[in-house]
Scaffold this motif. Structure first.
Motif, PDB file in Angstrom:
ATOM      1  N   MET A   1      42.624  71.230  66.389  1.00 57.46           N
ATOM      2  CA  MET A   1      43.663  70.240  66.639  1.00 57.46           C
ATOM      3  C   MET A   1      43.329  68.903  65.964  1.00 57.46           C
ATOM      4  O   MET A   1      44.192  68.296  65.338  1.00 57.46           O
ATOM      5  CB  MET A   1      43.821  70.077  68.150  1.00 57.46           C
ATOM      6  N   LEU A   2      42.041  68.502  66.072  1.00 62.74           N
ATOM      7  CA  LEU A   2      41.653  67.246  65.425  1.00 62.74           C
ATOM      8  C   LEU A   2      41.799  67.357  63.910  1.00 62.74           C
ATOM      9  O   LEU A   2      42.151  66.392  63.241  1.00 62.74           O
ATOM     10  CB  LEU A   2      40.216  66.878  65.801  1.00 62.74           C
ATOM     11  N   ALA A   3      41.573  68.576  63.388  1.00 60.55           N
ATOM     12  CA  ALA A   3      41.733  68.795  61.950  1.00 60.55           C
ATOM     13  C   ALA A   3      43.194  68.566  61.577  1.00 60.55           C
ATOM     14  O   ALA A   3      43.490  67.956  60.542  1.00 60.55           O
ATOM     15  CB  ALA A   3      41.303  70.213  61.586  1.00 60.55           C
ATOM     16  N   ALA A   4      44.109  69.024  62.429  1.00 57.10           N
ATOM     17  CA  ALA A   4      45.539  68.834  62.158  1.00 57.10           C
ATOM     18  C   ALA A   4      45.895  67.347  62.187  1.00 57.10           C
ATOM     19  O   ALA A   4      46.667  66.863  61.353  1.00 57.10           O
ATOM     20  CB  ALA A   4      46.374  69.603  63.187  1.00 57.10           C
ATOM     21  N   VAL A   5      45.289  66.627  63.132  1.00 54.90           N
ATOM     22  CA  VAL A   5      45.545  65.187  63.223  1.00 54.90           C
ATOM     23  C   VAL A   5      45.037  64.500  61.957  1.00 54.90           C
ATOM     24  O   VAL A   5      45.726  63.678  61.350  1.00 54.90           O
ATOM     25  CB  VAL A   5      44.875  64.568  64.479  1.00 54.90           C
ATOM     26  N   GLU A   6      43.809  64.887  61.536  1.00 53.20           N
ATOM     27  CA  GLU A   6      43.235  64.299  60.326  1.00 53.20           C
ATOM     28  C   GLU A   6      44.141  64.536  59.122  1.00 53.20           C
ATOM     29  O   GLU A   6      44.367  63.654  58.296  1.00 53.20           O
ATOM     30  CB  GLU A   6      41.844  64.901  60.044  1.00 53.20           C
ATOM     31  N   LYS A   7      44.667  65.761  59.044  1.00 55.21           N
ATOM     32  CA  LYS A   7      45.520  66.132  57.923  1.00 55.21           C
ATOM     33  C   LYS A   7      46.815  65.306  57.937  1.00 55.21           C
ATOM     34  O   LYS A   7      47.279  64.838  56.895  1.00 55.21           O
ATOM     35  CB  LYS A   7      45.855  67.629  58.032  1.00 55.21           C
ATOM     36  N   ALA A   8      47.357  65.121  59.140  1.00 58.35           N
ATOM     37  CA  ALA A   8      48.633  64.408  59.252  1.00 58.35           C
ATOM     38  C   ALA A   8      48.475  62.899  59.046  1.00 58.35           C
ATOM     39  O   ALA A   8      49.411  62.218  58.638  1.00 58.35           O
ATOM     40  CB  ALA A   8      49.255  64.687  60.624  1.00 58.35           C
ATOM     41  N   LYS A   9      47.264  62.414  59.306  1.00 60.20           N
ATOM     42  CA  LYS A   9      46.981  60.965  59.280  1.00 60.20           C
ATOM     43  C   LYS A   9      47.496  60.258  58.035  1.00 60.20           C
ATOM     44  O   LYS A   9      48.167  59.235  58.129  1.00 60.20           O
ATOM     45  CB  LYS A   9      45.466  60.742  59.344  1.00 60.20           C
ATOM     46  N   GLY A  10      47.178  60.826  56.868  1.00 58.71           N
ATOM     47  CA  GLY A  10      47.553  60.172  55.627  1.00 58.71           C
ATOM     48  C   GLY A  10      49.031  60.300  55.301  1.00 58.71           C
ATOM     49  O   GLY A  10      49.549  59.596  54.451  1.00 58.71           O
ATOM     50  N   GLN A  11      49.713  61.222  55.965  1.00 61.53           N
ATOM     51  CA  GLN A  11      51.086  61.529  55.560  1.00 61.53           C
ATOM     52  C   GLN A  11      52.157  60.988  56.496  1.00 61.53           C
ATOM     53  O   GLN A  11      53.287  60.736  56.098  1.00 61.53           O
ATOM     54  CB  GLN A  11      51.242  63.048  55.466  1.00 61.53           C
ATOM     55  N   LEU A  12      51.791  60.839  57.763  1.00 57.61           N
ATOM     56  CA  LEU A  12      52.815  60.430  58.735  1.00 57.61           C
ATOM     57  C   LEU A  12      52.399  59.184  59.490  1.00 57.61           C
ATOM     58  O   LEU A  12      51.216  58.881  59.621  1.00 57.61           O
ATOM     59  CB  LEU A  12      53.035  61.567  59.763  1.00 57.61           C
TER      60      LEU A  12
END
Ligand code: B12
Length: 192
Positions: free
Chosen positions: A1-12
């Motif tokens: 889940m934290l990986a998903a947050v990290e991934k989304a961080k730069g985009q949203l």
């Protein structure tokens, strides 16, 4: 889940990740729990993941220097109630909107809301309750505010899944908000 947050961080936008990503997921877990498809340990795991996700995004939510000018808000979950995920989201969103927010946690005794409001010279108190059995705590805070002669100077905003506009009207709250975005809009309406 934290990986998903990290991934989304730069985009949203972090508030979009919290509201449309994390909170939506938590709501789904809640629904499945209510239908008997998931059990308490699952809910606890999801709650921990949600808290960690919000924590990981907190630094990205801008802290406004205008805070004290827009309004000072004390926000907490009422006594007897340990649910604080939604309340924390509301605090974060209010803060990012430019309010000075003092989140005083969960299971907060009635008196502590009043004391904190006095200490920080608050313009508003936010009251979260997630159980039908703890809704009364919202009324208790409003009643004590009146007893202390502070009711006219401090707005009260209530929220949490069992709260409604009708309940807000009944207990004399200034407003009810269904979610964090609405909480920001209503706080602006009342305080600016
Ligand atoms: C996660 C959860 C837990 C976690 C809480 C972890 C935490 N740190 O918060 C844990 C596992 C610890 C837990 C414990 C319990 N829980 Co629980 N829990 C939930 C669950 C599944 C999800 C709540 C949640 O976080 N939702 C996601 C967030 C984002 O949404 P939200 O909280 O609604 O917040 C949004 C809005 O309501 C609003 N909002 C929230 N606060 C505020 C404040 C203001 C000022 C404003 C304006 C707006 C606002 O904005 C938020 C963001 O959009 C709900 C089910 C549900 N569908 O709600 C049950 C639920 C609330 N729990 C329930 C129960 C019964 C309990 C326990 C008693 C279980 C037990 N038998 O031990 C204990 C409570 C102990 C206590 N004394 O408090 C019941 C309550 C029933 C009732 N009578 O009303 C529910 C409804 C489940 C059920 N159907 O049985 N729970």
């Amino acid at each position: 889940m934290l990986a998903a947050v990290e991934k989304a961080k730069g985009q949203l936008d972090p508030t979009v990740i919290i509201e449309s990503g994390l909170a939506e997921g938590m709501n789904k877990v809640g629904t499945l729990f209510e239908r008997g498809k998931l059990f308490l340990p699952h809910v606890m795991m999801a709650a921990d993941a949600m808290t960690a996700g919000v924590e990981a995004l907190k630094d990205l939510v801008p802290e406004s220097k205008e805070g004290a000018k827009m309004g000072v808000i004390v926000n907490g979950t009422v006594e007897g109630d340990v649910h604080d995920i939604g309340k924390a989201i509301v605090s974060t969103m209010l803060q990012s909107a430019g309010f000075e927010v003092h989140d005083i946690g969960r299971d907060v005794p009635v008196r502590n809301f009043i004391d904190k409001a006095k200490e920080v010279n608050a313009n508003m108190i936010g009251l979260s309750a997630l159980m039908t059995t703890t809704l009364q705590g919202q009324k208790d805070v409003i009643d004590l505010l009146a007893e202390e002669g502070m009711r006219d100077n401090i707005k009260v905003m209530i929220g949490g899944a069992p709260a409604t506009q009708a309940w807000a009207d009944k207990i004399g709250a200034d407003c009810y908000a269904e979610n964090a975005s609405e909480a920001v809009a209503k706080a602006k309406e009342l305080l600016i």
